[in-house]
Design an enzyme around this catalytic site. Sequence first.
Site, PDB file in Angstrom:
ATOM      1  N   TYR A 109      16.022  -6.097   8.599  1.00 28.63           N
ATOM      2  CA  TYR A 109      15.687  -5.576   9.925  1.00 28.63           C
ATOM      3  C   TYR A 109      16.625  -6.130  11.002  1.00 28.63           C
ATOM      4  O   TYR A 109      16.329  -6.059  12.182  1.00 28.63           O
ATOM      5  CB  TYR A 109      14.233  -5.914  10.281  1.00 28.63           C
ATOM      6  CG  TYR A 109      13.185  -5.220   9.422  1.00 28.63           C
ATOM      7  CD1 TYR A 109      13.477  -4.727   8.153  1.00 28.63           C
ATOM      8  CD2 TYR A 109      11.890  -5.067   9.883  1.00 28.63           C
ATOM      9  CE1 TYR A 109      12.521  -4.106   7.368  1.00 28.63           C
ATOM     10  CE2 TYR A 109      10.917  -4.447   9.109  1.00 28.63           C
ATOM     11  CZ  TYR A 109      11.243  -3.966   7.848  1.00 28.63           C
ATOM     12  OH  TYR A 109      10.284  -3.359   7.088  1.00 28.63           O
ATOM     13  N   LYS A 128      13.774 -11.810  -4.351  1.00 30.44           N
ATOM     14  CA  LYS A 128      14.398 -10.982  -5.402  1.00 30.44           C
ATOM     15  C   LYS A 128      15.749 -11.605  -5.732  1.00 30.44           C
ATOM     16  O   LYS A 128      16.790 -10.934  -5.742  1.00 30.44           O
ATOM     17  CB  LYS A 128      14.536  -9.536  -4.901  1.00 30.44           C
ATOM     18  CG  LYS A 128      14.952  -8.539  -5.968  1.00 30.44           C
ATOM     19  CD  LYS A 128      13.834  -8.158  -6.918  1.00 30.44           C
ATOM     20  CE  LYS A 128      14.366  -7.356  -8.085  1.00 30.44           C
ATOM     21  NZ  LYS A 128      13.302  -6.907  -9.020  1.00 30.44           N
ATOM     22  N   ASP A 163       8.546  -7.925  -7.124  1.00 28.99           N
ATOM     23  CA  ASP A 163       7.832  -6.831  -7.800  1.00 28.99           C
ATOM     24  C   ASP A 163       6.668  -7.366  -8.628  1.00 28.99           C
ATOM     25  O   ASP A 163       5.546  -6.852  -8.567  1.00 28.99           O
ATOM     26  CB  ASP A 163       8.780  -5.940  -8.632  1.00 28.99           C
ATOM     27  CG  ASP A 163       9.929  -6.684  -9.276  1.00 28.99           C
ATOM     28  OD1 ASP A 163      10.051  -7.907  -9.088  1.00 28.99           O
ATOM     29  OD2 ASP A 163      10.721  -6.031  -9.989  1.00 28.99           O
ATOM     30  N   ASP A 216       6.769  -7.303   5.310  1.00 32.16           N
ATOM     31  CA  ASP A 216       6.187  -6.099   5.908  1.00 32.16           C
ATOM     32  C   ASP A 216       5.362  -5.373   4.850  1.00 32.16           C
ATOM     33  O   ASP A 216       4.198  -5.002   5.065  1.00 32.16           O
ATOM     34  CB  ASP A 216       7.338  -5.216   6.434  1.00 32.16           C
ATOM     35  CG  ASP A 216       6.853  -4.073   7.302  1.00 32.16           C
ATOM     36  OD1 ASP A 216       5.625  -3.950   7.510  1.00 32.16           O
ATOM     37  OD2 ASP A 216       7.702  -3.292   7.765  1.00 32.16           O
TER      38      ASP A 216
HETATM   39 MG    MG Z   1       4.294  -2.968   8.751  1.00 36.84          MG
END
Ligand code: MG
Length: 340
Positions: A125, A173, A206, A230
Amino acid sequence: MAYTITLIPGDGIGPEVVEATLRVLDATGVELTWDRQDAVGTAAVERFGTPLPEPVLASIRRHRVALKGPVTTPVGKGFKSVNVQLRQKLDLYANVRPCLTLPGLRTPFQNVDLVIFRENTEGLYSGLEHFDERLQIADSTARISRRGSERIIRFCFQYARRHGYDLVTLAHKANILKLTSGLFLSVGREIAAEFPDITFNDRIIDNMCMQLVMHPEQYQCIVTTNLFGDILSDLAAGLVGGLGVVAGANIGDEVAVFEAVHGSAPDIAGQGIANPTALIRSAEMMLRHLGEAQAADAVRQALIDTFTEGTHLTRDLGGSASTMAFADRVAERVAALRAG
Ligand code: MG
Ligand code: NAI
């Protein structure tokens, strides 16, 4: 104590859940004065040519605390997310999202008590996006810094210690994203050594998703990078009653902005049926941040009592009460708790 706080109603269901939350806060008796900032998002673009005008930021910097409704972000085009910009411009690096089974709610699990710490200013982001017209190739850069990783991970450990948790799990990850997730993980291992009283482990993201939906009780504090955080926080919301009930705080060294995990919910906006619990619980976090623990406890107890009573639940929780009918019931109970 009296406080002046920036209030951002936002859009979509924002103004509805904000009004409901103010009703409950009024009942606590804490002296709150609101510096209301309506010009945010699409409304601000029309009036000021920018979705996040400077006076809004100035207000938050001045009062150091804000309560915020959700703000819609256009998908795939248009202005950059106001929410992301706000977090970056005010350096609100810690997004704290407690996911707790509240007594009285019918949920898939009975004993979830986890807190997600999402790095809030960098990662995917960061806003580093590029589109090559000629080649038709798009890039988004996931920037991870040592400093950014250290401060969110240390924040998580300190929170764990203060709140009596003894486990921190880092989600990553690093098998594939060897440099970015790899840096975050290796910083995690370094910081963990500073907190010998807290157990540290890590999970690949995951697998973490699968583990969370099967055995959420195995987790306490989860720290992760922006995008993973998020996604994980919406997943975790589903474990404890949905997006209508999960609160959040964006915290920096100078300023804190309290807002629900959910967005502007355009599918139900304007109908007066949104669940205001998520923002009411964000306000509860705000009261604790201000040092008003007694009022915060009353708000939490009033919510639990209202859920347990079960007669004033909103539609997402299986009831038919309106946003304000629910809030009025919670406010009545706050007032009753105060009266003793
Ligand atoms: Mg969100
Ligand atoms: P959303 O969280 O707004 O809604 C997802 C689903 O949950 C919808 O079906 C909605 O009706 C339901 N829901 C959400 N909050 C609820 C509540 N309080 N009570 C009852 N049901 C509720 O996510 P969506 O639809 O993906 O995003 C809508 C807009 O919100 C987008 O423009 C997005 O960018 C923005 N957004 C803003 C955030 C913020 O201001 N911090 C956070 C997340 C999304």
